[in-house]
Write an enzyme that holds these catalytic residues in place. Structure first.
Site, PDB file in Angstrom:
ATOM      1  N   SER A 141      49.316 127.707 -39.427  1.00 49.45           N
ATOM      2  CA  SER A 141      49.578 126.638 -38.457  1.00 49.45           C
ATOM      3  C   SER A 141      48.301 126.321 -37.690  1.00 49.45           C
ATOM      4  O   SER A 141      47.452 127.205 -37.509  1.00 49.45           O
ATOM      5  CB  SER A 141      50.630 127.105 -37.447  1.00 49.45           C
ATOM      6  OG  SER A 141      50.768 126.159 -36.410  1.00 49.45           O
ATOM      7  N   TYR A 172      53.868 133.463 -31.442  1.00 46.81           N
ATOM      8  CA  TYR A 172      53.911 132.718 -32.716  1.00 46.81           C
ATOM      9  C   TYR A 172      52.482 132.416 -33.174  1.00 46.81           C
ATOM     10  O   TYR A 172      52.124 132.627 -34.332  1.00 46.81           O
ATOM     11  CB  TYR A 172      54.697 131.416 -32.500  1.00 46.81           C
ATOM     12  CG  TYR A 172      54.673 130.432 -33.644  1.00 46.81           C
ATOM     13  CD1 TYR A 172      55.393 130.666 -34.809  1.00 46.81           C
ATOM     14  CD2 TYR A 172      53.952 129.233 -33.555  1.00 46.81           C
ATOM     15  CE1 TYR A 172      55.391 129.744 -35.856  1.00 46.81           C
ATOM     16  CE2 TYR A 172      53.945 128.303 -34.593  1.00 46.81           C
ATOM     17  CZ  TYR A 172      54.661 128.569 -35.740  1.00 46.81           C
ATOM     18  OH  TYR A 172      54.666 127.657 -36.773  1.00 46.81           O
TER      19      TYR A 172
HETATM   20  N1  NAP Z   1      56.870 121.888 -38.607  1.00 46.97           N
HETATM   21  C1  NAP Z   1      55.720 122.184 -38.034  1.00 46.97           C
HETATM   22  O1  NAP Z   1      55.255 121.483 -37.124  1.00 46.97           O
HETATM   23  C2  NAP Z   1      54.928 123.362 -38.506  1.00 46.97           C
HETATM   24  C3  NAP Z   1      53.596 123.458 -38.090  1.00 46.97           C
HETATM   25  C4  NAP Z   1      52.848 124.550 -38.496  1.00 46.97           C
HETATM   26  C5  NAP Z   1      53.409 125.520 -39.293  1.00 46.97           C
HETATM   27  N2  NAP Z   1      54.707 125.425 -39.675  1.00 46.97           N
HETATM   28  C6  NAP Z   1      55.267 126.495 -40.512  1.00 46.97           C
HETATM   29  O2  NAP Z   1      55.890 125.947 -41.638  1.00 46.97           O
HETATM   30  C7  NAP Z   1      56.903 126.836 -42.112  1.00 46.97           C
HETATM   31  C8  NAP Z   1      58.163 126.039 -42.408  1.00 46.97           C
HETATM   32  O3  NAP Z   1      58.598 125.425 -41.219  1.00 46.97           O
HETATM   33  P1  NAP Z   1      59.376 124.030 -41.162  1.00 46.97           P
HETATM   34  O4  NAP Z   1      58.689 123.188 -40.187  1.00 46.97           O
HETATM   35  O5  NAP Z   1      59.623 123.526 -42.509  1.00 46.97           O
HETATM   36  O6  NAP Z   1      60.722 124.541 -40.447  1.00 46.97           O
HETATM   37  P2  NAP Z   1      62.259 124.493 -40.827  1.00 46.97           P
HETATM   38  O7  NAP Z   1      62.646 123.136 -41.269  1.00 46.97           O
HETATM   39  O8  NAP Z   1      62.949 125.103 -39.665  1.00 46.97           O
HETATM   40  O9  NAP Z   1      62.365 125.459 -42.098  1.00 46.97           O
HETATM   41  C9  NAP Z   1      62.217 126.831 -41.986  1.00 46.97           C
HETATM   42  C10 NAP Z   1      62.604 127.441 -43.319  1.00 46.97           C
HETATM   43  O10 NAP Z   1      62.444 128.867 -43.215  1.00 46.97           O
HETATM   44  C11 NAP Z   1      63.669 129.489 -43.559  1.00 46.97           C
HETATM   45  N3  NAP Z   1      63.850 130.704 -42.786  1.00 46.97           N
HETATM   46  C12 NAP Z   1      63.791 130.862 -41.437  1.00 46.97           C
HETATM   47  N4  NAP Z   1      64.055 132.136 -41.111  1.00 46.97           N
HETATM   48  C13 NAP Z   1      64.293 132.798 -42.274  1.00 46.97           C
HETATM   49  C14 NAP Z   1      64.625 134.117 -42.601  1.00 46.97           C
HETATM   50  N5  NAP Z   1      64.772 135.062 -41.665  1.00 46.97           N
HETATM   51  N6  NAP Z   1      64.794 134.443 -43.898  1.00 46.97           N
HETATM   52  C15 NAP Z   1      64.661 133.500 -44.868  1.00 46.97           C
HETATM   53  N7  NAP Z   1      64.338 132.231 -44.623  1.00 46.97           N
HETATM   54  C16 NAP Z   1      64.168 131.881 -43.340  1.00 46.97           C
HETATM   55  C17 NAP Z   1      64.751 128.461 -43.250  1.00 46.97           C
HETATM   56  O11 NAP Z   1      65.881 128.675 -44.092  1.00 46.97           O
HETATM   57  P3  NAP Z   1      67.320 129.185 -43.565  1.00 46.97           P
HETATM   58  O12 NAP Z   1      67.600 128.557 -42.264  1.00 46.97           O
HETATM   59  O13 NAP Z   1      68.246 128.766 -44.673  1.00 46.97           O
HETATM   60  O14 NAP Z   1      67.203 130.675 -43.490  1.00 46.97           O
HETATM   61  C18 NAP Z   1      64.049 127.171 -43.655  1.00 46.97           C
HETATM   62  O15 NAP Z   1      64.207 126.947 -45.036  1.00 46.97           O
HETATM   63  C19 NAP Z   1      57.062 127.909 -41.037  1.00 46.97           C
HETATM   64  O16 NAP Z   1      56.389 129.084 -41.445  1.00 46.97           O
HETATM   65  C20 NAP Z   1      56.362 127.294 -39.827  1.00 46.97           C
HETATM   66  O17 NAP Z   1      55.842 128.274 -38.971  1.00 46.97           O
HETATM   67  C21 NAP Z   1      55.489 124.363 -39.305  1.00 46.97           C
END
Ligand code: NAP
Length: 293
Positions: free
Chosen positions: A140, A153
């Site tokens: 991130s 985080y």
């Molecule tokens: N969106 C942003 O602005 C952003 C920026 C920088 C980095 N990121 C990173 O990108 C990644 C994905 O985030 P996103 O934005 O796509 O968020 P999201 O839409 O909330 O998706 C998160 C994913 O992780 C899964 N997950 C969460 N906890 C879990 C667990 N304990 N075991 C297995 N799966 C789990 C969720 O699936 P379930 O709910 O089905 O378990 C979901 O598929 C994360 O690592 C986040 O830190 C996001």
């Protein structure tokens, strides 16, 4: 011909946001994809929709045996593994510095760092058997700049960056590449804790999610004064970069961190003065009182 033709991948957290878009693009590009998450019903629906190149295994990445099960099932089904995208994660908090407890530390690191280290360990015996293989870790911009996540985080993602860089050097002679992708604020359910396996996400309807998605995209535009590209990023913007890092097109790239943020971190001018935006927004309120000391 697809960019990932003949390859087999695992994507953790593929039920929502960036992970889901990556599942879709990998399948389109000719890859066989096993994805996981806690949201079983949604996971099974996505796998059915995407056809036989795609399969879902329920898994909480906080549990090592469940991570290993996803890897075992993938190799059982498709005979090998070429790509691992450690994507599952998100903030567990936010917590204030003066109120943090050990369980907050453990929960943040377990989800965002330990899961990546353990998935890498269990995938490695399979990845080394392939002539080229690639691990991509979802970091991130919060690891590099203040203002994009809470301290815990951000620290987990910083740890992921260092681990990836050094582990990449250990694994380079064995033909395994490791890179990070660092998204900027990207409009996904992470902003409303709406991923399908979360307590809140399990109750949200598709309409509610669509409404929240629109609101978050607008909020990102309003709050990131540096976002000059004219729109907020969404999962697909990050998924495209992940696809490049997974493919052999990036064969000579390892130990790197690819920022995908619409220029958010490139723009470093203050919000005031001659480069001022018409309606400047200060992400951090200035401490006016200090000037009186
Ligand atoms: N969106 C942003 O602005 C952003 C920026 C920088 C980095 N990121 C990173 O990108 C990644 C994905 O985030 P996103 O934005 O796509 O968020 P999201 O839409 O909330 O998706 C998160 C994913 O992780 C899964 N997950 C969460 N906890 C879990 C667990 N304990 N075991 C297995 N799966 C789990 C969720 O699936 P379930 O709910 O089905 O378990 C979901 O598929 C994360 O690592 C986040 O830190 C996001």
């Amino acid at each position: 011909m697809g960019r990932l033709d003949g390859k087999v991948a695992i994507i953790t957290g593929g039920t929502s946001g960036i992970g889901l878009e990556t599942v879709r693009i990998f399948v389109q590009e000719g890859c066989k994809v096993m994805f996981c998450g806690r949201g079983e019903k949604v996971g099974e629906q996505i796998a059915t929709e995407l056809g036989e190149s795609c399969a879902f295994t329920k898994c909480d990445v906080n549990v090592e045996s469940e991570i290993k099960n996803v890897i075992d099932k993938t190799v059982e089904k498709w005979g090998k593994l070429d790509i691992l995208f450690n994507n599952a994660g998100g903030p567990v908090g936010p917590f204030r510095v003066d109120q943090v407890k050990k369980e907050h530390l453990d929960a943040n690191f377990s989800l965002n760092f330990n899961s990546m280290v353990l998935a890498t360990k269990h995938a490695l015996p399979h990845l080394v058997k392939q002539p080229t293989s690639s691990i991509i870790n979802n970091s991130s911009i919060a690891a590099k700049k203040a203002g994009f996540g809470d301290p815990l985080y951000s620290a987990c993602k910083g740890a992921m960056d260092s681990y990836s860089r050094v582990a990449a050097m250990q694994l380079a002679p064995r033909g395994v590449r490791i890179n990070c992708v660092s998204p900027g604020a990207t409009a996904t359910p992470i902003f409303w804790s709406g991923s399908p396996g979360s307590a809140r996400g399990a109750k949200l309807t598709a309409e509610e999610n669509a409404r929240k998605q629109q609101k978050v995209e607008a909020n990102i535009m309003n709050n990131c004064a540096s976002l000059r590209v004219g729109r907020a990023g969404t999962g697909i913007d990050i998924a495209r970069a992940v696809c490049f890092l997974a493919s052999d097109e990036s064969m000579w790239i390892t130990g790197q961190d690819l920022t995908v943020d619409g220029g958010m971190t490139a723009f470093d001018a203050p919000n005031k003065g001659w480069m001022a935006d018409p309606n400047p927004v200060d992400p951090v309120p200035l401490r006016h009182k200090l000037s009186k000391l």
